[in-house]
Design an enzyme around this catalytic site. Structure first.
Site, mmCIF file in Angstrom:
data_model
loop_
_atom_site.group_PDB
_atom_site.id
_atom_site.type_symbol
_atom_site.label_atom_id
_atom_site.label_comp_id
_atom_site.label_asym_id
_atom_site.label_seq_id
_atom_site.Cartn_x
_atom_site.Cartn_y
_atom_site.Cartn_z
ATOM 1 C CG HIS A 211 -1.770 1.173 1.415
ATOM 2 N ND1 HIS A 211 -3.136 1.111 1.306
ATOM 3 C CD2 HIS A 211 -1.472 2.467 1.725
ATOM 4 C CE1 HIS A 211 -3.645 2.323 1.523
ATOM 5 N NE2 HIS A 211 -2.652 3.157 1.785
ATOM 6 C CD GLU A 212 1.579 3.625 3.650
ATOM 7 O OE1 GLU A 212 1.869 4.680 3.054
ATOM 8 O OE2 GLU A 212 0.512 3.480 4.277
ATOM 9 C CG HIS B 250 0.398 6.014 -0.842
ATOM 10 N ND1 HIS B 250 -0.739 6.449 -1.488
ATOM 11 C CD2 HIS B 250 -0.021 5.474 0.342
ATOM 12 C CE1 HIS B 250 -1.792 6.171 -0.735
ATOM 13 N NE2 HIS B 250 -1.388 5.588 0.372
#
Length: 252
Positions: free
Chosen positions: A56-57, A60
């Site tokens: 997820h990170e 980003h």
């Protein structure tokens, strides 16, 4: 961009959990939960969830890097090392506690993006959306694996619950609440006053949201219902996910 040993280790924990869940007795006729099966599901879900937090990170950071913020590389955000994205307590321990006591995956982890370095507002929005979309992609992939690959019932139950958690994580993160990615996606298009308000409430707004989930059961049930609809649209089994959740929350 080579995966860090930490990320590989987390995946190894999840794989070990899958093996234990596969060989454990998930259909005990006595009603007792087999410790091997329960341990496997706990390791599979916890390890898989932390791995998905990393992805997820990373999502980003990768979109930010491609969008103009090359500083994320110097910060180590492109290494898939969960330690780069987290505070050990706020980003891993606290979300895991929330997951264990309520089954709701509290968002954890953070990457610091230089929004001023991004090309335009649309890029900034996609940076925010990249994380939740990675969870949705992982959830869809897990549903596909569970549906198409022959496996034991124990592994099927554990993978199903992990997949449903990914869909739930996606739903929570796209809510337009300051501090969540849904707010980050619309923030570039808001007025300066609205952005200033979001900045003021960002530190505690997600915690208020989760307090509401725990205090008002219909709100939590509605979120699980929508997650279940998306999950089933991907081919997931809500019954299998419920059985997997029962093993993960084994003390209930």
């Amino acid at each position: 961009m080579r995966p860090s040993p930490v990320f590989i280790g987390i995946l190894a924990v999840a794989v070990l959990g899958g093996i234990l869940a596969a060989y454990g007795d998930s259909l005990s006729l006595t009603g007792d939960k087999d410790p091997l099966y329960v341990t496997g599901v706990v390791l599979l879900v916890a390890g898989g969830w932390i791995a998905s937090l990393t992805l997820h990170e990373f999502g980003h950071a990768f979109v930010a890097y491609r969008g103009g913020d090359t500083g994320v590389a110097q910060k180590g955000y492109l290494t898939l090392d969960v330690r780069r994205y987290t505070d050990p307590v706020l980003s891993i321990l606290l979300p895991l506690i929330f997951l264990i006591i309520g089954g709701i995956p509290l968002p954890g982890g953070a990457v610091w993006i230089n929004r001023g370095a991004l090309r335009n507002r649309a890029t900034s929005s996609w940076v925010s959306l990249a994380g939740p979309l990675s969870n949705l992609g992982v959830g869809a992939a897990l549903c596909l694996v569970a549906a198409l690959v022959p496996m034991s019932t124990g592994l099927f139950f554990g993978l199903s619950y992990l997949a449903l958690l990914q869909v739930m994580t996606f739903l929570i993160n796209i809510l337009p609440i300051p501090g969540l990615d849904g707010w980050g996606a619309i923030e570039p298009y808001l007025s300066p006053q609205a952005r200033a308000f979001g900045a003021r409430v960002r530190p505690w707004a997600p915690l208020v949201l989760f307090a509401l989930f725990f205090a008002f059961r219909p709100l939590s049930d509605a979120l699980w219902y929508v997650a279940g609809l998306i999950f089933e649209a991907f081919g997931g089994s809500n019954l299998a996910a419920q059985i997997g959740q029962s093993a993960f929350l084994f003390w209930r």
